[in-house]
Enzyme design. Structure first.
Site, PDB file in Angstrom:
ATOM      1  N   LYS A  79       1.836   2.090  -5.102  1.00  0.00           N
ATOM      2  CA  LYS A  79       2.370   1.524  -6.362  1.00  0.00           C
ATOM      3  C   LYS A  79       1.459   1.818  -7.541  1.00  0.00           C
ATOM      4  O   LYS A  79       1.913   2.129  -8.643  1.00  0.00           O
ATOM      5  CB  LYS A  79       2.557  -0.006  -6.229  1.00  0.00           C
ATOM      6  N   GLY A  98      -4.543  -4.392  -3.722  1.00  0.00           N
ATOM      7  CA  GLY A  98      -5.540  -3.342  -3.956  1.00  0.00           C
ATOM      8  C   GLY A  98      -4.780  -2.103  -4.364  1.00  0.00           C
ATOM      9  O   GLY A  98      -4.102  -1.488  -3.549  1.00  0.00           O
ATOM     10  N   HIS A  99      -4.809  -1.784  -5.641  1.00  0.00           N
ATOM     11  CA  HIS A  99      -4.042  -0.647  -6.164  1.00  0.00           C
ATOM     12  C   HIS A  99      -5.022   0.447  -6.584  1.00  0.00           C
ATOM     13  O   HIS A  99      -5.928   0.200  -7.375  1.00  0.00           O
ATOM     14  CB  HIS A  99      -3.178  -1.093  -7.354  1.00  0.00           C
ATOM     15  N   ASP A 107       0.808  -1.228   0.000  1.00  0.00           N
ATOM     16  CA  ASP A 107       0.000   0.000   0.000  1.00  0.00           C
ATOM     17  C   ASP A 107       0.836   1.272   0.000  1.00  0.00           C
ATOM     18  O   ASP A 107       0.429   2.306   0.531  1.00  0.00           O
ATOM     19  CB  ASP A 107      -0.968   0.015   1.212  1.00  0.00           C
ATOM     20  N   GLN A 146       1.816  -6.244  -3.406  1.00  0.00           N
ATOM     21  CA  GLN A 146       2.274  -6.367  -2.034  1.00  0.00           C
ATOM     22  C   GLN A 146       3.555  -5.522  -1.856  1.00  0.00           C
ATOM     23  O   GLN A 146       3.965  -4.830  -2.777  1.00  0.00           O
ATOM     24  CB  GLN A 146       2.545  -7.830  -1.637  1.00  0.00           C
TER      25      GLN A 146
HETATM   26  P1  GDP Z   1      -0.792   0.281  -3.549  1.00  0.00           P
HETATM   27  O1  GDP Z   1      -1.378  -0.989  -3.068  1.00  0.00           O
HETATM   28  O2  GDP Z   1       0.680   0.363  -3.292  1.00  0.00           O
HETATM   29  O3  GDP Z   1      -1.130   0.598  -4.985  1.00  0.00           O
HETATM   30  O4  GDP Z   1      -1.452   1.451  -2.673  1.00  0.00           O
HETATM   31  P2  GDP Z   1      -3.014   1.583  -2.247  1.00  0.00           P
HETATM   32  O5  GDP Z   1      -3.799   1.996  -3.430  1.00  0.00           O
HETATM   33  O6  GDP Z   1      -3.466   0.379  -1.508  1.00  0.00           O
HETATM   34  O7  GDP Z   1      -2.921   2.716  -1.163  1.00  0.00           O
HETATM   35  C1  GDP Z   1      -2.414   3.982  -1.452  1.00  0.00           C
HETATM   36  C2  GDP Z   1      -3.486   5.047  -1.183  1.00  0.00           C
HETATM   37  O8  GDP Z   1      -2.881   6.313  -1.135  1.00  0.00           O
HETATM   38  C3  GDP Z   1      -4.537   5.151  -2.267  1.00  0.00           C
HETATM   39  O9  GDP Z   1      -5.751   5.506  -1.692  1.00  0.00           O
HETATM   40  C4  GDP Z   1      -4.020   6.261  -3.162  1.00  0.00           C
HETATM   41  O10 GDP Z   1      -5.048   6.935  -3.874  1.00  0.00           O
HETATM   42  C5  GDP Z   1      -3.403   7.171  -2.146  1.00  0.00           C
HETATM   43  N1  GDP Z   1      -2.240   7.948  -2.590  1.00  0.00           N
HETATM   44  C6  GDP Z   1      -1.255   7.597  -3.461  1.00  0.00           C
HETATM   45  N2  GDP Z   1      -0.306   8.550  -3.488  1.00  0.00           N
HETATM   46  C7  GDP Z   1      -0.679   9.499  -2.610  1.00  0.00           C
HETATM   47  C8  GDP Z   1      -0.090  10.728  -2.145  1.00  0.00           C
HETATM   48  O11 GDP Z   1       1.004  11.126  -2.555  1.00  0.00           O
HETATM   49  N3  GDP Z   1      -0.806  11.447  -1.220  1.00  0.00           N
HETATM   50  C9  GDP Z   1      -2.001  11.025  -0.729  1.00  0.00           C
HETATM   51  N4  GDP Z   1      -2.609  11.780   0.182  1.00  0.00           N
HETATM   52  N5  GDP Z   1      -2.576   9.888  -1.139  1.00  0.00           N
HETATM   53  C10 GDP Z   1      -1.921   9.131  -2.046  1.00  0.00           C
HETATM   54  P1  IMO Z   2      -0.921  -4.243  -2.264  1.00  0.00           P
HETATM   55  O1  IMO Z   2      -0.522  -4.809  -3.593  1.00  0.00           O
HETATM   56  C1  IMO Z   2      -0.946  -4.634   2.082  1.00  0.00           C
HETATM   57  C2  IMO Z   2      -0.893  -8.696   3.717  1.00  0.00           C
HETATM   58  C3  IMO Z   2      -2.127  -9.122   4.473  1.00  0.00           C
HETATM   59  C4  IMO Z   2      -1.493 -10.052   5.485  1.00  0.00           C
HETATM   60  C5  IMO Z   2      -0.411 -10.744   4.662  1.00  0.00           C
HETATM   61  C6  IMO Z   2      -0.814 -12.084   4.086  1.00  0.00           C
HETATM   62  O2  IMO Z   2      -2.208  -3.522  -2.266  1.00  0.00           O
HETATM   63  O3  IMO Z   2       0.213  -3.492  -1.639  1.00  0.00           O
HETATM   64  P2  IMO Z   2      -2.452 -12.803   2.100  1.00  0.00           P
HETATM   65  O4  IMO Z   2      -3.910 -12.554   1.902  1.00  0.00           O
HETATM   66  O5  IMO Z   2      -1.591 -12.290   1.003  1.00  0.00           O
HETATM   67  O6  IMO Z   2      -2.147 -14.235   2.423  1.00  0.00           O
HETATM   68  O7  IMO Z   2      -2.089 -11.973   3.431  1.00  0.00           O
HETATM   69  O8  IMO Z   2      -0.098  -9.868   3.598  1.00  0.00           O
HETATM   70  N1  IMO Z   2      -1.138  -8.205   2.333  1.00  0.00           N
HETATM   71  C7  IMO Z   2      -1.100  -6.919   1.990  1.00  0.00           C
HETATM   72  N2  IMO Z   2      -0.940  -5.810   2.742  1.00  0.00           N
HETATM   73  N3  IMO Z   2      -1.074  -4.535   0.749  1.00  0.00           N
HETATM   74  C8  IMO Z   2      -1.199  -5.634  -0.029  1.00  0.00           C
HETATM   75  O9  IMO Z   2      -1.211  -5.578  -1.373  1.00  0.00           O
HETATM   76  C9  IMO Z   2      -1.253  -6.901   0.593  1.00  0.00           C
HETATM   77  N4  IMO Z   2      -1.399  -8.160   0.137  1.00  0.00           N
HETATM   78  C10 IMO Z   2      -1.309  -8.943   1.208  1.00  0.00           C
HETATM   79  O10 IMO Z   2      -2.757  -8.030   5.101  1.00  0.00           O
HETATM   80  O11 IMO Z   2      -0.855  -9.303   6.495  1.00  0.00           O
HETATM   81 MG    MG Z   3      -2.861  -1.654  -1.778  1.00  0.00          MG
END
Ligand code: GDP
Ligand code: IMO
Ligand code: MG
Length: 439
Positions: A21, A45-46, A18, A233
């Site tokens: 990416k 979850g991207h 998270d 991840q």
């Molecule tokens: P990922 O799994 O690495 O793609 O990241 P996620 O989407 O799970 O979580 C990142 C969250 O931060 C999302 O809600 C994005 O919209 C938000 N986000 C990304 N870059 C920024 C930033 O520079 N500032 C803020 N405030 N939010 C951001």
């Molecule tokens: P993105 O791509 C954050 C974590 C779960 C748990 C561990 C194992 O959005 O960054 P799993 O269901 O994979 O067996 O869970 O890994 N986890 C993540 N945490 N972002 C993710 O993906 C994750 N994918 C798995 O919360 O701790």
């Molecule tokens: Mg994510």
């Protein structure tokens, strides 16, 4: 082209997931032809925000919103067809074109079945407290376990022809029912016929997208097309190098790129390391810089730190340069993308963990044993914060001096230049640091 010098690149999260990416991949894709998800599955979850509209992608690569990008789900991924097809349908409803022209799925990807999700949930609830991983319950671990055990695994190519699939699934379901009932007692029984029909309907829907993506990607590389590999991840969740056993079941890092995509190492020229300006973790496992106080709660609220996949509140803490440097060491980023800098506005004093101590002694390395990691004491460097909203900054020089100092410290501690700084979720809320400049 702002990122031509990267060549074919991979985007890795250097924390526990998270990091942002999705946003970084979406930005870099301005300069690419294809994007590949090489590992993981619907646990990811991207999030991408375009013109105020938010898109959360789980199975699909983050290039699906950009026309003319070939999105590839490669063989190292595990595919939940119900999730994927739901995601495609939801995008089409929102006017996003998804077809065989822009989505290709590997014949080699392993399929997630409902019995995987069930086993994921049952094994978590059967585990002793303290040993629960806090998985996303998407069936990821059991599906990868079947992949490596081989006897009970089903790949996308095994969906065809129908008669062979029905016969094989009947044997697998009989085994799974016995296993789940024996190990977990009152487990629900799965109906092989019903499941086969459901998956055969999925097979028809998937058929136009399915191909040998190993050939496809190698041809693209040979033809000089630009390919980006999208990590899922974070690398501290990598099954080999992460905080095992509190990890996911796949190779989030470099190894996963080549093994999961089927391209040679020479096909990849660079890597981008994505970090958040603080640290988060969702699920269980050691987190030395975790903040169980009002600062952690404020970061969670300001940053919207709730899981994209499960909605769980994310644990928040100070930036851990020891952990992120370790991830940078084994992924070799060319530069860093540092996101969520805006979220730290208003925090009076900012802290960055620059070393660990254990029993009064300095610890030279990021420990392999999670019980040791649970006990380390973070050593912090404290920097002044800033109060300005930086969401409108587009150049390094627009940032308050204390924000630049914070960015500089992270770059120095990781030994990697920061070339991208996120100042908000929107596509344009980013500062690109030109070559030769630094914070
Ligand atoms: P990922 O799994 O690495 O793609 O990241 P996620 O989407 O799970 O979580 C990142 C969250 O931060 C999302 O809600 C994005 O919209 C938000 N986000 C990304 N870059 C920024 C930033 O520079 N500032 C803020 N405030 N939010 C951001
Ligand atoms: P993105 O791509 C954050 C974590 C779960 C748990 C561990 C194992 O959005 O960054 P799993 O269901 O994979 O067996 O869970 O890994 N986890 C993540 N945490 N972002 C993710 O993906 C994750 N994918 C798995 O919360 O701790
Ligand atoms: Mg994510």
């Amino acid at each position: 082209m702002r990122f031509r010098d990267l060549g074919n690149t991979c985007v890795f999260g250097l924390q526990w997931g998270d990091e942002g990416k999705g946003k970084v991949v979406d930005l870099l894709l301005e300069d690419y032809d294809a994007v590949v998800r090489y590992s993981g599955g619907a646990n990811a979850g991207h999030t991408i925000v375009v013109d105020g509209e938010k898109f959360a992608l789980h199975q699909l690569p983050s290039g699906i919103l950009r026309p003319n990008i070939t999105c590839v789900i490669a063989g190292g991924s595990v595919l939940d067809p119900a999730v994927l097809l739901g995601e495609i349908a939801a995008l089409r409803e929102r006017g996003v074109a998804v077809g065989a022209r822009n989505l290709r799925i590997s014949q080699r990807a392993h399929l997630v079945f409902p019995y995987h999700r069930r086993e994921d949930a049952l094994s978590e609830s059967a585990a002793r407290i303290g040993e629960r991983i806090g998985t996303t319950a998407r069936g990821i671990g059991p599906c990868y376990a079947d992949k490596y055990a081989r006897h009970w695994a089903v790949r996308v190519c095994d969906l065809f022809p129908e008669a062979r699939f029905r016969e094989r699934l009947a044997a697998i379901v009989a085994h799974k029912n016995t296993y789940l009932a024996t190990v977990y007692g009152r487990a629900e029984l799965f109906d092989a016929e019903r499941l086969a029909s459901e998956y055969l309907a999925f097979a028809e829907a998937l058929r136009p997208f399915v191909c040998d993506t190993t050939y496809l990607l190698n041809e693209m590389v040979r033809d000089g097309k630009r390919v980006l590999f999208e990590g899922a991840q974070g690398c501290l969740l990598d099954v080999d190098h992460g905080t095992y056993p509190f990890v996911t079941s796949s190779s989030a890092g470099v190894g996963g790129v080549v093994s999961g995509s089927g391209v040679p190492i020479s096909a990849v020229q660079s890597a981008v390391g994505v970090v958040k300006a603080y640290a988060t973790r969702v699920g269980a496992g050691p987190f030395p810089t975790e903040l169980n106080d009002e600062v952690g709660a404020a970061i969670r609220e300001r940053g919207g730190e709730y899981g994209t996949t499960t909605g769980r509140p994310r644990r928040c803490g100070w930036f851990d340069a020891v952990a992120a440097s370790y991830a940078a060491m084994f992924t070799g980023p060319t530069f860093l993308a540092l996101l969520h800098l805006d979220t730290l506005a208003g925090v009076d004093k900012l802290r960055v963990c620059t070393a660990y101590r254990l029993g009064g002694a300095h610890l030279a390395q990021f420990p392999c044993d999670v019980q040791v990691l649970e006990q380390v004491e973070p050593v912090y460097e404290t920097l002044p914060g800033w109060s300005e909203d930086i969401g409108g900054c587009r150049r390094l020089a627009d940032l308050p001096e204390s924000a630049r100092r914070y960015v500089r410290l992270i770059g120095e501690r990781l030994g990697v230049p920061v070339r991208m700084i996120g100042v908000g979720p929107a596509r344009d809320q980013v500062i690109i640091v030109e070559d030769g400049h630094s914070a």
